[in-house]
Design an enzyme around this catalytic site. Structure first.
Site, mmCIF file in Angstrom:
data_model
loop_
_atom_site.group_PDB
_atom_site.id
_atom_site.type_symbol
_atom_site.label_atom_id
_atom_site.label_comp_id
_atom_site.label_asym_id
_atom_site.label_seq_id
_atom_site.Cartn_x
_atom_site.Cartn_y
_atom_site.Cartn_z
ATOM 1 N N ASP A 45 -18.591 -10.244 -2.155
ATOM 2 C CA ASP A 45 -17.324 -10.238 -1.662
ATOM 3 C C ASP A 45 -16.822 -9.191 -1.082
ATOM 4 O O ASP A 45 -16.216 -8.862 -0.323
ATOM 5 C CB ASP A 45 -16.296 -10.743 -3.003
ATOM 6 C CG ASP A 45 -16.381 -12.442 -2.984
ATOM 7 O OD1 ASP A 45 -17.022 -13.061 -2.453
ATOM 8 O OD2 ASP A 45 -15.914 -12.711 -4.271
ATOM 9 N N GLU A 123 -5.193 -8.580 -1.494
ATOM 10 C CA GLU A 123 -4.249 -8.318 -2.081
ATOM 11 C C GLU A 123 -3.863 -6.843 -1.574
ATOM 12 O O GLU A 123 -4.506 -6.023 -1.127
ATOM 13 C CB GLU A 123 -3.844 -8.396 -3.573
ATOM 14 C CG GLU A 123 -4.989 -7.222 -4.290
ATOM 15 C CD GLU A 123 -6.157 -7.672 -4.574
ATOM 16 O OE1 GLU A 123 -6.946 -6.713 -4.629
ATOM 17 O OE2 GLU A 123 -6.498 -8.710 -4.886
ATOM 18 N N ARG A 148 11.115 -2.134 -12.698
ATOM 19 C CA ARG A 148 10.409 -0.778 -13.578
ATOM 20 C C ARG A 148 9.389 -1.089 -14.393
ATOM 21 O O ARG A 148 9.323 -2.143 -14.969
ATOM 22 C CB ARG A 148 11.663 -0.256 -14.571
ATOM 23 C CG ARG A 148 12.921 0.282 -13.757
ATOM 24 C CD ARG A 148 14.059 0.942 -14.801
ATOM 25 N NE ARG A 148 15.107 1.570 -14.141
ATOM 26 C CZ ARG A 148 16.091 1.035 -13.796
ATOM 27 N NH1 ARG A 148 16.126 -0.397 -13.842
ATOM 28 N NH2 ARG A 148 17.042 1.659 -13.313
ATOM 29 N N ALA A 162 -8.421 -12.939 -7.574
ATOM 30 C CA ALA A 162 -8.907 -11.846 -7.737
ATOM 31 C C ALA A 162 -8.060 -10.962 -8.676
ATOM 32 O O ALA A 162 -7.675 -11.349 -9.809
ATOM 33 C CB ALA A 162 -8.948 -10.840 -6.305
ATOM 34 N N TYR A 163 -7.471 -9.628 -8.285
ATOM 35 C CA TYR A 163 -6.486 -9.018 -9.275
ATOM 36 C C TYR A 163 -5.339 -9.790 -9.754
ATOM 37 O O TYR A 163 -4.988 -9.689 -10.852
ATOM 38 C CB TYR A 163 -6.173 -7.586 -8.404
ATOM 39 C CG TYR A 163 -5.479 -6.870 -9.492
ATOM 40 C CD1 TYR A 163 -5.752 -6.470 -10.854
ATOM 41 C CD2 TYR A 163 -4.450 -5.909 -8.853
ATOM 42 C CE1 TYR A 163 -5.050 -5.457 -11.500
ATOM 43 C CE2 TYR A 163 -3.739 -4.798 -9.615
ATOM 44 C CZ TYR A 163 -4.086 -4.753 -10.963
ATOM 45 O OH TYR A 163 -3.229 -3.911 -11.670
ATOM 46 N N SER A 164 -4.810 -10.438 -8.562
ATOM 47 C CA SER A 164 -3.786 -11.441 -9.190
ATOM 48 C C SER A 164 -4.129 -12.231 -10.521
ATOM 49 O O SER A 164 -3.179 -12.425 -11.262
ATOM 50 C CB SER A 164 -3.188 -12.366 -8.092
ATOM 51 O OG SER A 164 -2.123 -13.548 -8.287
ATOM 52 N N ALA A 185 2.859 -4.865 -15.846
ATOM 53 C CA ALA A 185 3.546 -4.023 -17.141
ATOM 54 C C ALA A 185 4.918 -3.854 -16.872
ATOM 55 O O ALA A 185 5.275 -2.404 -16.905
ATOM 56 C CB ALA A 185 2.358 -2.927 -17.513
#
Length: 272
Positions: A45, A123, A148, A162-164, A185
């Protein structure tokens, strides 16, 4: 048909590349790096992401085919031992393709620099380099929240695996024209509040982040990374451009998801 073979530098990929190039020449195809009709990537990928960005100015005319030489390839429909079958399929001269949405990222600066635009297949993620990131989040120019936390990530449907996904986002079918916003976070207590959940954005809407002044930010757009201290706004929206994959073979999306994350076999499924 003009073809570009785009490979990573791993020995296995280079071996497959040489084999494919030889078979393409024998089959009478034109090898063209500048204006190909089809880009065949050899690797995984990450290799396809690199090829996408290398040819993002030609997305209206280029179709992509992925051959993976490793253990997992979400964008790749062919294996390294299927080169002969791939060449035979190319000779059929099918022009069909499937297209997927892309993310447009626009940076506006505080020092009157021209806006910069980027395209993402997976992304874009922004973080504060030194401290907690603070940003006002607008949805279609309406203030939604003051965020924040460590950062924010916006993904395409194909990038939802993926990261999502690691951030707790939903897996979205690539035919759904939408973007997904994920918090990284976030701070949520009796003083600071944000939604704390992934958000699916309608195709006619966009996301704008108003960034805190005099802070240094790290922006990642797929495999591109840049650091800047004078970002005023970041806008995310669906691009008018799309990526096209050639339909010589195209694995069903939910089969890709199953293969990548579950690996359910007929033998392991429970008889109901």
């Amino acid at each position: 048909m003009r073809i570009r073979v785009y490979s990573n530098r791993k020995p296995t990929s280079r071996k497959v590349t040489q084999e494919l190039l030889e078979k393409l020449r024998k089959a009478g195809f034109i090898l063209d790096k500048k204006t190909p009709d089809v880009v065949i990537t050899i690797g995984g990928d990450g290799t396809l992401l690199s090829a996408f960005h290398a040819y993002e100015s030609q997305l209206d005319t280029v179709r992509f085919i992925g051959v993976h030489t490793g253990h997992l390839g979400f964008y790749t429909d062919w294996r390294d031992y299927e080169i002969d079958e791939l060449v035979r399929s190319l000779k059929e001269e099918k022009q069909n393709s499937v297209s997927y949405p892309l993310l447009d990222v626009c940076l506006t600066y505080t020092n009157n620099m021209p806006d910069r635009h980027f395209l993402a297949l997976n992304e874009a993620t922004i973080k504060n380099v030194d401290r907690t990131m603070v940003a006002n989040v607008f949805i279609k120019d309406e203030l939604f929240e003051c965020y924040r936390g460590d950062g924010l990530s916006v993904s395409t449907p194909t990038g939802s695996t993926a990261y999502s996904k690691s951030l707790g986002g939903a897996v979205v079918h690539p035919r759904v024209n939408t973007l997904q916003l994920n918090e990284i976070a976030s701070l949520n207590n009796r003083v600071y509040r944000s939604l704390g959940s992934p958000m699916i954005i309608a195709p006619d809407e966009w996301i704008r982040l108003d960034m805190k002044k005099r802070e240094t930010y790290s922006l990642h757009v797929d495999n591109l990374s840049l650091t800047n201290s004078n970002i005023k706004h970041v806008k995310f929206c669906l691009s008018e451009k799309r990526i096209h994959f050639a339909l010589y073979r195209h694995t069903h999306f939910w089969r890709r998801v199953n293969n990548a994350f579950i690996g359910t076999s007929k033998e392991s499924s429970e008889r109901l």
